[in-house]
Scaffold this motif. Sequence first.
Motif, PDB file in Angstrom:
ATOM      1  N   GLY A 222       0.784  -1.235   0.000  1.00  0.00           N
ATOM      2  CA  GLY A 222       0.000   0.000   0.000  1.00  0.00           C
ATOM      3  C   GLY A 222       0.812   1.278   0.000  1.00  0.00           C
ATOM      4  O   GLY A 222       0.386   2.288  -0.565  1.00  0.00           O
ATOM      5  N   ASP A 223       2.005   1.269   0.609  1.00  0.00           N
ATOM      6  CA  ASP A 223       2.746   2.534   0.725  1.00  0.00           C
ATOM      7  C   ASP A 223       3.502   2.905  -0.548  1.00  0.00           C
ATOM      8  O   ASP A 223       4.179   3.925  -0.599  1.00  0.00           O
ATOM      9  CB  ASP A 223       3.708   2.472   1.924  1.00  0.00           C
ATOM     10  N   ARG A 224       3.400   2.083  -1.579  1.00  0.00           N
ATOM     11  CA  ARG A 224       4.049   2.407  -2.860  1.00  0.00           C
ATOM     12  C   ARG A 224       3.133   2.005  -4.026  1.00  0.00           C
ATOM     13  O   ARG A 224       3.585   1.675  -5.113  1.00  0.00           O
ATOM     14  CB  ARG A 224       5.392   1.694  -2.974  1.00  0.00           C
ATOM     15  N   LEU A 225       1.841   2.043  -3.766  1.00  0.00           N
ATOM     16  CA  LEU A 225       0.862   1.486  -4.694  1.00  0.00           C
ATOM     17  C   LEU A 225       0.218   2.557  -5.573  1.00  0.00           C
ATOM     18  O   LEU A 225      -0.213   3.590  -5.074  1.00  0.00           O
ATOM     19  CB  LEU A 225      -0.211   0.777  -3.860  1.00  0.00           C
ATOM     20  N   LEU A 226       0.151   2.291  -6.871  1.00  0.00           N
ATOM     21  CA  LEU A 226      -0.627   3.120  -7.791  1.00  0.00           C
ATOM     22  C   LEU A 226      -1.708   2.230  -8.386  1.00  0.00           C
ATOM     23  O   LEU A 226      -1.400   1.158  -8.901  1.00  0.00           O
ATOM     24  CB  LEU A 226       0.249   3.656  -8.927  1.00  0.00           C
ATOM     25  N   ILE A 227      -2.961   2.678  -8.323  1.00  0.00           N
ATOM     26  CA  ILE A 227      -4.056   1.851  -8.832  1.00  0.00           C
ATOM     27  C   ILE A 227      -4.781   2.571  -9.964  1.00  0.00           C
ATOM     28  O   ILE A 227      -5.210   3.715  -9.812  1.00  0.00           O
ATOM     29  CB  ILE A 227      -5.069   1.507  -7.719  1.00  0.00           C
ATOM     30  N   ALA A 228      -4.881   1.853 -11.082  1.00  0.00           N
ATOM     31  CA  ALA A 228      -5.754   2.308 -12.176  1.00  0.00           C
ATOM     32  C   ALA A 228      -6.997   1.442 -12.092  1.00  0.00           C
ATOM     33  O   ALA A 228      -6.908   0.222 -12.225  1.00  0.00           O
ATOM     34  CB  ALA A 228      -5.064   2.112 -13.513  1.00  0.00           C
ATOM     35  N   ASN A 229      -8.128   2.046 -11.841  1.00  0.00           N
ATOM     36  CA  ASN A 229      -9.333   1.259 -11.561  1.00  0.00           C
ATOM     37  C   ASN A 229     -10.380   1.405 -12.665  1.00  0.00           C
ATOM     38  O   ASN A 229     -10.826   2.509 -12.957  1.00  0.00           O
ATOM     39  CB  ASN A 229      -9.927   1.709 -10.221  1.00  0.00           C
ATOM     40  N   ALA A 230     -10.727   0.262 -13.240  1.00  0.00           N
ATOM     41  CA  ALA A 230     -11.774   0.286 -14.267  1.00  0.00           C
ATOM     42  C   ALA A 230     -13.116   0.626 -13.628  1.00  0.00           C
ATOM     43  O   ALA A 230     -13.363   0.314 -12.466  1.00  0.00           O
ATOM     44  CB  ALA A 230     -11.864  -1.069 -14.949  1.00  0.00           C
ATOM     45  N   THR A 231     -13.986   1.205 -14.405  1.00  0.00           N
ATOM     46  CA  THR A 231     -15.344   1.459 -13.948  1.00  0.00           C
ATOM     47  C   THR A 231     -16.004   0.137 -13.552  1.00  0.00           C
ATOM     48  O   THR A 231     -15.770  -0.891 -14.169  1.00  0.00           O
ATOM     49  CB  THR A 231     -16.141   2.124 -15.084  1.00  0.00           C
ATOM     50  N   GLY A 232     -16.797   0.211 -12.525  1.00  0.00           N
ATOM     51  CA  GLY A 232     -17.464  -0.993 -12.016  1.00  0.00           C
ATOM     52  C   GLY A 232     -17.628  -0.840 -10.527  1.00  0.00           C
ATOM     53  O   GLY A 232     -17.402   0.248  -9.982  1.00  0.00           O
ATOM     54  N   CYS A 233     -18.012  -1.924  -9.856  1.00  0.00           N
ATOM     55  CA  CYS A 233     -18.180  -1.831  -8.406  1.00  0.00           C
ATOM     56  C   CYS A 233     -16.937  -1.250  -7.745  1.00  0.00           C
ATOM     57  O   CYS A 233     -17.027  -0.391  -6.876  1.00  0.00           O
ATOM     58  CB  CYS A 233     -18.437  -3.220  -7.818  1.00  0.00           C
ATOM     59  N   SER A 234     -15.753  -1.745  -8.151  1.00  0.00           N
ATOM     60  CA  SER A 234     -14.536  -1.331  -7.444  1.00  0.00           C
ATOM     61  C   SER A 234     -14.239   0.148  -7.647  1.00  0.00           C
ATOM     62  O   SER A 234     -13.534   0.757  -6.843  1.00  0.00           O
ATOM     63  CB  SER A 234     -13.349  -2.198  -7.863  1.00  0.00           C
ATOM     64  N   SER A 235     -14.771   0.757  -8.722  1.00  0.00           N
ATOM     65  CA  SER A 235     -14.566   2.201  -8.885  1.00  0.00           C
ATOM     66  C   SER A 235     -15.589   2.973  -8.051  1.00  0.00           C
ATOM     67  O   SER A 235     -15.329   4.092  -7.633  1.00  0.00           O
ATOM     68  CB  SER A 235     -14.670   2.610 -10.354  1.00  0.00           C
ATOM     69  N   ILE A 236     -16.731   2.350  -7.801  1.00  0.00           N
ATOM     70  CA  ILE A 236     -17.758   3.039  -7.028  1.00  0.00           C
ATOM     71  C   ILE A 236     -17.396   3.032  -5.544  1.00  0.00           C
ATOM     72  O   ILE A 236     -17.316   4.075  -4.905  1.00  0.00           O
ATOM     73  CB  ILE A 236     -19.146   2.392  -7.247  1.00  0.00           C
ATOM     74  N   TYR A 237     -17.130   1.832  -5.002  1.00  0.00           N
ATOM     75  CA  TYR A 237     -16.758   1.834  -3.580  1.00  0.00           C
ATOM     76  C   TYR A 237     -15.334   2.334  -3.376  1.00  0.00           C
ATOM     77  O   TYR A 237     -14.948   2.711  -2.286  1.00  0.00           O
ATOM     78  CB  TYR A 237     -16.971   0.458  -2.919  1.00  0.00           C
ATOM     79  N   GLY A 238     -14.541   2.341  -4.436  1.00  0.00           N
ATOM     80  CA  GLY A 238     -13.142   2.765  -4.313  1.00  0.00           C
ATOM     81  C   GLY A 238     -12.976   4.273  -4.305  1.00  0.00           C
ATOM     82  O   GLY A 238     -12.008   4.793  -3.740  1.00  0.00           O
ATOM     83  N   GLY A 239     -13.886   4.976  -4.955  1.00  0.00           N
ATOM     84  CA  GLY A 239     -13.689   6.415  -5.032  1.00  0.00           C
ATOM     85  C   GLY A 239     -14.991   7.160  -5.159  1.00  0.00           C
ATOM     86  O   GLY A 239     -15.098   8.156  -5.873  1.00  0.00           O
ATOM     87  N   ASN A 240     -15.992   6.664  -4.470  1.00  0.00           N
ATOM     88  CA  ASN A 240     -17.299   7.310  -4.563  1.00  0.00           C
ATOM     89  C   ASN A 240     -17.305   8.580  -3.720  1.00  0.00           C
ATOM     90  O   ASN A 240     -16.882   8.573  -2.584  1.00  0.00           O
ATOM     91  CB  ASN A 240     -18.360   6.332  -4.031  1.00  0.00           C
ATOM     92  N   LEU A 241     -17.795   9.658  -4.265  1.00  0.00           N
ATOM     93  CA  LEU A 241     -17.938  10.858  -3.443  1.00  0.00           C
ATOM     94  C   LEU A 241     -18.979  10.589  -2.358  1.00  0.00           C
ATOM     95  O   LEU A 241     -19.926   9.862  -2.599  1.00  0.00           O
ATOM     96  CB  LEU A 241     -18.382  12.034  -4.313  1.00  0.00           C
ATOM     97  N   PRO A 242     -18.850  11.157  -1.190  1.00  0.00           N
ATOM     98  CA  PRO A 242     -17.824  12.135  -0.849  1.00  0.00           C
ATOM     99  C   PRO A 242     -16.602  11.538  -0.156  1.00  0.00           C
ATOM    100  O   PRO A 242     -15.630  12.251   0.053  1.00  0.00           O
ATOM    101  CB  PRO A 242     -18.567  13.048   0.126  1.00  0.00           C
ATOM    102  N   THR A 243     -16.645  10.234   0.221  1.00  0.00           N
ATOM    103  CA  THR A 243     -15.510   9.732   1.003  1.00  0.00           C
ATOM    104  C   THR A 243     -14.658   8.773   0.173  1.00  0.00           C
ATOM    105  O   THR A 243     -15.116   8.225  -0.826  1.00  0.00           O
ATOM    106  CB  THR A 243     -15.986   8.983   2.269  1.00  0.00           C
ATOM    107  N   THR A 244     -13.440   8.589   0.636  1.00  0.00           N
ATOM    108  CA  THR A 244     -12.487   7.726  -0.054  1.00  0.00           C
ATOM    109  C   THR A 244     -11.958   6.682   0.922  1.00  0.00           C
ATOM    110  O   THR A 244     -11.431   7.042   1.975  1.00  0.00           O
ATOM    111  CB  THR A 244     -11.299   8.564  -0.575  1.00  0.00           C
TER     112      THR A 244
END
Lengths: 580, 335
Positions: A222-244
């Motif tokens: 996690g401390d050196r992780l870059l994530i490219a996230n496709a649209t889908g559930c993981s993009s919704i719970y992964g970066g849904n406004l307003p919280t991260t």
Amino acid sequence: MKVPEKVSATFDVLPPVPARAPAFVREVVGTIIAGNGDALPVSALPIDGTFPTATAQWEKRNIAQQIPVWDAELCIQCGKCVMVCPHAVIRAKVYDSLLLSNAPPTFKTAQPCWREFASLRYTLQVAPEDCTGCRLCVEICPAKSKSEVKHKAINMEMQAPLRQQESANWEFFLSLPEFDRERISHTQVKDTQLLEPLFEFSGACAGCGETPYIKLLTQLFGDRLLIANATGCSSIYGGNLPTTPYTVNREGRGPAWSNSLFEDNAEFGLGMRLAMDQQAVFAHHLLTQLSGPLGGVLVTGLREADQSKEAGIKAQRQRVAELKGKLAGIDSAEARALLAVADALVRKSVWIVGGDGWAYDIGAAGLDHVLGSGRNVNLLVLDTEVYSNTGGQMSKATPRGSVAKFATGGKQTAKKDLAMEAISYGYVYVARVAMGGGDTHTIKAFQEAEAHDGPSLIIAYSHCIAHGYDLGFGLNQQKNAVLSGYWPLVRYNPALRLAGKNPFQLDSKPPSIPLKQYAYQEARYTMLAQSDPKAARELLRAAQDDVERQWRVYSSRAAMPGRAETPHPVETVKEGGEGK
Amino acid sequence: MSDIATRYLGLTLKSPLVASASPLCESVPNIRELEDAGMGAVVLPSLFEEQLELESNALDDDLWRGAESYPESQSLLPDLEDYNLGPDGYLDLIEGAKAAVDIPVIASLNGVSPGGWAEYARLMEEAGADAIELNIYSISTEPSVGAAEVEKGYVDFVRQIKRTTRIPVAVKLSPFFSAPANIALRLDDAGADGLVLFNRFYQPDFDVESLEVVPRLTLSHPDELLLRLHWTAILSDHVEADLAVTGGVHSAVDVVKAIMAGASVTMVASVLLQKGIHHACSILSDLRRWLEEHEYDSVRQMCGSMSRRSVPDPSAFERGNYMRVLSSHALKPSS
């Protein structure tokens, strides 16, 4: 019924976030949580759209009626509950007993089951206000009372009477230091439970089968992780406004995350890799130019650092810190440029994440291009075998015989074997994992994928509400999927190939239960059996054939000797083409 | 050649060997094979009213799972027009079997509610079943419900079903009654055309490694026949109903014993599950050979020839025999 003339209750609605939250969380995130987002001026929002991480922790949803409660005496500290928790609300720490002097009175503690840490203390703590009450932890717990087998080392109890006390315990638990990552194994479930998760309290469904894999990813890298996230559930719970839900450790390091579309997410992640690589190349170039003022020892150390292990990465971070200190004292364009890209000298782990709708269907060509690029990226497919977020449509990952939208009569064709497609490249690391079928296997696959200097693909079986059963039994179903041979556990490691061994490892045993015993626990299969029994019977028979055919192919592949293991003499070709 | 035809529930059977309710009779091709092997009749697997309800409820739960938290989950699985949650599949099996074979097809029913028993029995009759076997399998785990209440329920069910159906009705009994002869007689009075002795129950087992209660299916063993012989010999002198022996019938000699005790038919499943349906041919040819070697003209001739009333010393069926068996196992003095 007589209605009182005025309100007599003395309590009020809780604020959307606590008063001690950071200003941005109080003023912007909290306003959106309260449903007043339209009242925010545009100027309140981040100027480039980048929202801060580590904000899901402030949204105390209190949605669980029951929460797990730890029995410290019965617990064997195996770590399975910590690993499977989709919302990172069960955590373990090992710490010095002196730290307990300020502990709340109900804070539980036990002697660690690690021989080398016997002088320390162990605590398994639940976040009462963030738990969703899914029961995955209780179902996976292997420790049962000797006098009453239904009592386990974790048991569900009503949340309301425990909320206050356990909230205080949780706060105290968070104040305890994280355990030294270098003192534990990063390949054992028991040890990895002590690694801090940097993905927590997401808005994923209770009992989600995807998020435990993402959480594990953040615990390991996690401390050196870059994530490219496709649209889908993981993009919704992964970066849904307003919280991260992605968060940071005490050093302020955590995953950087962004979302791209179904059709180009693999390329999006490859772009992250190329950008980081290019920055590193530029940094190396500038180091050479500045070797005089920076000193040869530091420059050589930075350029030749072995970062294959965490200790090497930690040492490199210290060198980069030293570098930044020195660069601050050098007034030149090169020094300023190097300062801007210095962090690229620390190894980064790029992960391209998405569901089966992305990997098998809409983003399949891009995924294939990225595997074909040979670059060092890791692809994680959270395979729910259906388009979950968009409403349960069939994908090419949907298994034969199951019902989905566009497959209301049961899917007529077999699931695509994405693993074998990727394996055909030879240089791609590939794994099929199922946490409930092999948790240590899952961790091993993540570690090997990250270590592989080339593309890696992990296909992770993810149970889902779209499968139609009580997700508290999600891990049992994963186990059944493996036992039936439907989901064989596989690792294909090109490193073994280079060593002359067979790179194809079949890590699960031959099928020991019929496919029906696994499949007919889920409504996606049984609804067909009850609406069109004849079709269901025929599809089940064909699906059982699929399983057997797949097992024959996989087991033969696993039985093949590697180049250096072959029992028969083979012709090798000398340089210049002369055979011997 | 000895005649092995018999009569059971008012039906003429070409042999006294009947396929009991088991997975063997789940498909029409198997039922046809059973007829070819010489079986006198087939009993279809039980239709469990409770199971139909549970399946219906479970499917409904699963299709709506998560809807209270995530409205989207209401539509994750598509709406299908019709679910076959009732007894239609079972009724199709009755119709298919009747169209495929000439031997009697007996439907088997396990109900939980008075209305359920009667309604399903009526549907089975309409579908063409030649008779119905009531599988009164219920586990009385509620301590406040006494034996008299449970037994009255069974008798009432039989009476109700006899009122609503015209086809013969047999009752498959459990051996676990304080007074088996009394309940048999009451069921007989209620109109039961046959009594099937006895049901085999599948108690769950304990897995002491995983500390779980696990289902366990054990096939019958010839030793289990003795309990059936004992009660058949006692009851055959007292009830009008035909008797069938099921559980532990594995060979021609077992068939002979059961018929001598007073059974009209013997039912088999375990031995065919182990050795295949074709094994029924061997049992029947052994039976014919035995009858000829012992100069019996027919199986009817020996039916009940060794019932309690027909043997010279009925005490063999009574408590005194228990004492004698125990004393025969006394340790021999060491030499």
